[in-house]
Design a protein around this motif. Structure first.
Motif, PDB file in Angstrom:
ATOM      1  N   GLU A  88       0.854  -1.198   0.000  1.00  0.00           N
ATOM      2  CA  GLU A  88       0.000   0.000   0.000  1.00  0.00           C
ATOM      3  C   GLU A  88       0.881   1.236   0.000  1.00  0.00           C
ATOM      4  N   LEU A  89       0.611   2.149  -0.920  1.00  0.00           N
ATOM      5  CA  LEU A  89       1.308   3.428  -0.949  1.00  0.00           C
ATOM      6  C   LEU A  89       0.728   4.311   0.148  1.00  0.00           C
ATOM      7  N   THR A  90       1.579   4.833   1.021  1.00  0.00           N
ATOM      8  CA  THR A  90       1.090   5.684   2.111  1.00  0.00           C
ATOM      9  C   THR A  90       1.478   7.144   1.946  1.00  0.00           C
ATOM     10  N   HIS A  91       2.498   7.434   1.146  1.00  0.00           N
ATOM     11  CA  HIS A  91       2.912   8.826   0.944  1.00  0.00           C
ATOM     12  C   HIS A  91       3.592   8.938  -0.411  1.00  0.00           C
ATOM     13  N   VAL A 107       7.141   5.328 -11.794  1.00  0.00           N
ATOM     14  CA  VAL A 107       7.470   6.700 -11.362  1.00  0.00           C
ATOM     15  C   VAL A 107       8.329   7.397 -12.410  1.00  0.00           C
ATOM     16  N   SER A 108       8.182   6.993 -13.670  1.00  0.00           N
ATOM     17  CA  SER A 108       9.022   7.552 -14.735  1.00  0.00           C
ATOM     18  C   SER A 108       8.807   9.047 -14.918  1.00  0.00           C
ATOM     19  N   ASP A 109       7.599   9.548 -14.600  1.00  0.00           N
ATOM     20  CA  ASP A 109       7.329  10.981 -14.783  1.00  0.00           C
ATOM     21  C   ASP A 109       7.447  11.769 -13.474  1.00  0.00           C
ATOM     22  N   TRP A 110       8.012  11.154 -12.429  1.00  0.00           N
ATOM     23  CA  TRP A 110       8.241  11.851 -11.170  1.00  0.00           C
ATOM     24  C   TRP A 110       9.637  12.457 -11.176  1.00  0.00           C
ATOM     25  N   ASP A 111       9.780  13.645 -10.573  1.00  0.00           N
ATOM     26  CA  ASP A 111      11.133  14.195 -10.460  1.00  0.00           C
ATOM     27  C   ASP A 111      11.851  13.546  -9.273  1.00  0.00           C
ATOM     28  N   LYS A 125      12.064  10.541  -3.722  1.00  0.00           N
ATOM     29  CA  LYS A 125      12.653  10.313  -2.394  1.00  0.00           C
ATOM     30  C   LYS A 125      11.610  10.362  -1.277  1.00  0.00           C
ATOM     31  N   LEU A 126      10.428  10.900  -1.566  1.00  0.00           N
ATOM     32  CA  LEU A 126       9.369  11.016  -0.559  1.00  0.00           C
ATOM     33  C   LEU A 126       8.453   9.792  -0.520  1.00  0.00           C
ATOM     34  N   LEU A 127       8.642   8.857  -1.441  1.00  0.00           N
ATOM     35  CA  LEU A 127       7.755   7.694  -1.526  1.00  0.00           C
ATOM     36  C   LEU A 127       7.855   6.824  -0.277  1.00  0.00           C
ATOM     37  N   LYS A 128       6.695   6.489   0.277  1.00  0.00           N
ATOM     38  CA  LYS A 128       6.612   5.596   1.436  1.00  0.00           C
ATOM     39  C   LYS A 128       5.443   4.636   1.243  1.00  0.00           C
ATOM     40  N   GLY A 129       5.551   3.504   1.877  1.00  0.00           N
ATOM     41  CA  GLY A 129       4.470   2.531   1.784  1.00  0.00           C
ATOM     42  C   GLY A 129       4.573   1.525   2.906  1.00  0.00           C
ATOM     43  N   GLY A 157      -6.209 -18.409  10.351  1.00  0.00           N
ATOM     44  CA  GLY A 157      -5.823 -17.073   9.909  1.00  0.00           C
ATOM     45  C   GLY A 157      -4.359 -16.793  10.204  1.00  0.00           C
ATOM     46  N   MET A 158      -3.611 -16.465   9.171  1.00  0.00           N
ATOM     47  CA  MET A 158      -2.199 -16.123   9.340  1.00  0.00           C
ATOM     48  C   MET A 158      -1.931 -14.820   8.602  1.00  0.00           C
ATOM     49  N   GLU A 159      -1.337 -13.856   9.303  1.00  0.00           N
ATOM     50  CA  GLU A 159      -0.907 -12.637   8.632  1.00  0.00           C
ATOM     51  C   GLU A 159       0.184 -11.974   9.441  1.00  0.00           C
ATOM     52  N   SER A 160       1.075 -11.304   8.715  1.00  0.00           N
ATOM     53  CA  SER A 160       2.153 -10.578   9.375  1.00  0.00           C
ATOM     54  C   SER A 160       1.658  -9.181   9.738  1.00  0.00           C
ATOM     55  N   PRO A 161       2.349  -8.517  10.654  1.00  0.00           N
ATOM     56  CA  PRO A 161       2.056  -7.093  10.852  1.00  0.00           C
ATOM     57  C   PRO A 161       2.515  -6.304   9.616  1.00  0.00           C
ATOM     58  N   TRP A 162       2.030  -5.088   9.477  1.00  0.00           N
ATOM     59  CA  TRP A 162       2.496  -4.213   8.397  1.00  0.00           C
ATOM     60  C   TRP A 162       3.957  -3.859   8.634  1.00  0.00           C
ATOM     61  N   SER A 163       4.759  -3.864   7.581  1.00  0.00           N
ATOM     62  CA  SER A 163       6.145  -3.385   7.628  1.00  0.00           C
ATOM     63  C   SER A 163       6.221  -2.127   6.771  1.00  0.00           C
ATOM     64  N   HIS A 164       6.767  -1.080   7.339  1.00  0.00           N
ATOM     65  CA  HIS A 164       6.850   0.197   6.625  1.00  0.00           C
ATOM     66  C   HIS A 164       8.143   0.279   5.817  1.00  0.00           C
ATOM     67  N   VAL A 165       8.024   0.797   4.596  1.00  0.00           N
ATOM     68  CA  VAL A 165       9.174   0.953   3.714  1.00  0.00           C
ATOM     69  C   VAL A 165       9.192   2.373   3.170  1.00  0.00           C
ATOM     70  N   ALA A 166      10.384   2.870   2.885  1.00  0.00           N
ATOM     71  CA  ALA A 166      10.530   4.225   2.367  1.00  0.00           C
ATOM     72  C   ALA A 166      11.754   4.303   1.484  1.00  0.00           C
ATOM     73  N   VAL A 167      11.625   5.014   0.363  1.00  0.00           N
ATOM     74  CA  VAL A 167      12.741   5.154  -0.571  1.00  0.00           C
ATOM     75  C   VAL A 167      13.875   5.934   0.085  1.00  0.00           C
ATOM     76  N   GLY A 168      13.533   6.973   0.844  1.00  0.00           N
ATOM     77  CA  GLY A 168      14.556   7.804   1.475  1.00  0.00           C
ATOM     78  C   GLY A 168      15.230   7.141   2.668  1.00  0.00           C
ATOM     79  N   GLY A 169      14.812   5.945   3.051  1.00  0.00           N
ATOM     80  CA  GLY A 169      15.420   5.251   4.169  1.00  0.00           C
ATOM     81  C   GLY A 169      14.651   5.414   5.471  1.00  0.00           C
TER      82      GLY A 169
END
Length: 199
Positions: free
Chosen positions: A78-81, A146-150, A155-159, A185-197
């Motif tokens: 899921e894209l969050t930012h 994201v080919s048309d993103w500057d 660097k602001l992409l998060k998910g 029912g089996m599921e992991s917690p959400w793990s947050h990822v970000a391009v900027g680290g």
């Protein structure tokens, strides 16, 4: 000397009994889905996700696979930012800021081997543990163009990502059992990822 030896062996025996009692608890705690790696980066003008999970099936799901019932796990991104850009992209590219990838695990009794199908690709494994190590493990999964993103916007992409057993893919009788039993029912917690680290 004899008293010391007796006390020593009593202590050893007590420790062994304690370890034997704790062993089933640690085995139960190991069941489930744990995220080992979650990373996002921009490669080839796309937001790419890499992940690795540890999936330990409870006994009833191991039995289900041995009986020939395939299990499907769903990896969800899921894209969050940035959310405003996501809305604009949905209109422009018809992109839903959610992407999914399925991992189907099957057992073939005739060959005594396991198969994991990821999207349209399949690999065979000798053991259930090897097959489950492949579930949720992906490198360079392209989830967003994201080919048309500057460069600054990229660097602001998060998910966030998670892996779960897709109960809706089970045969109908097992779906009904799964709805009434929490151990299906089996599921992991959400793990947050970000391009900027950051997260």
């Amino acid at each position: 000397m004899t008293a010391f030896t007796t006390r020593y062996w009593r202590n050893v025996l007590s420790l062994l009994l304690l370890a034997a009692c704790l062993l089933p608890l640690s085995a139960q705690a190991a069941e489930g889905i744990t995220s080992l790696r979650a990373r996002a980066e921009v490669e080839d003008n796309a937001l790419a996700i890499s992940s690795r999970y540890q999936v330990v099936l409870p006994g009833n799901l191991q039995d289900a696979i041995q009986q020939g019932i395939p299990l499907t796990f769903r990896l969800t991104f899921e894209l969050t930012h940035p959310r405003s850009s996501a809305y604009w992209l949905r209109l422009k590219h018809l992109f839903d800021p959610t992407a999914t990838l399925s991992f189907k695990v099957m057992y073939y009794r005739l060959t005594n081997r396991y198969r994991v199908v990821i999207g349209g690709l399949a690999n065979n494994y000798n053991t259930l543990a090897e097959a489950m190590a492949a579930v949720g493990s992906i490198a360079g999964w392209h989830v967003l163009d994201v080919s048309d993103w500057d460069e600054e916007d990229r660097k602001l992409l998060k998910g966030r990502i998670k892996l779960e057993l897709d109960i809706g893919q089970l045969p109908r009788p097992f779906q009904l059992n799964a709805l009434g039993a929490g151990d299906w029912g089996m599921e992991s917690p959400w793990s947050h990822v970000a391009v900027g680290g950051g997260s």
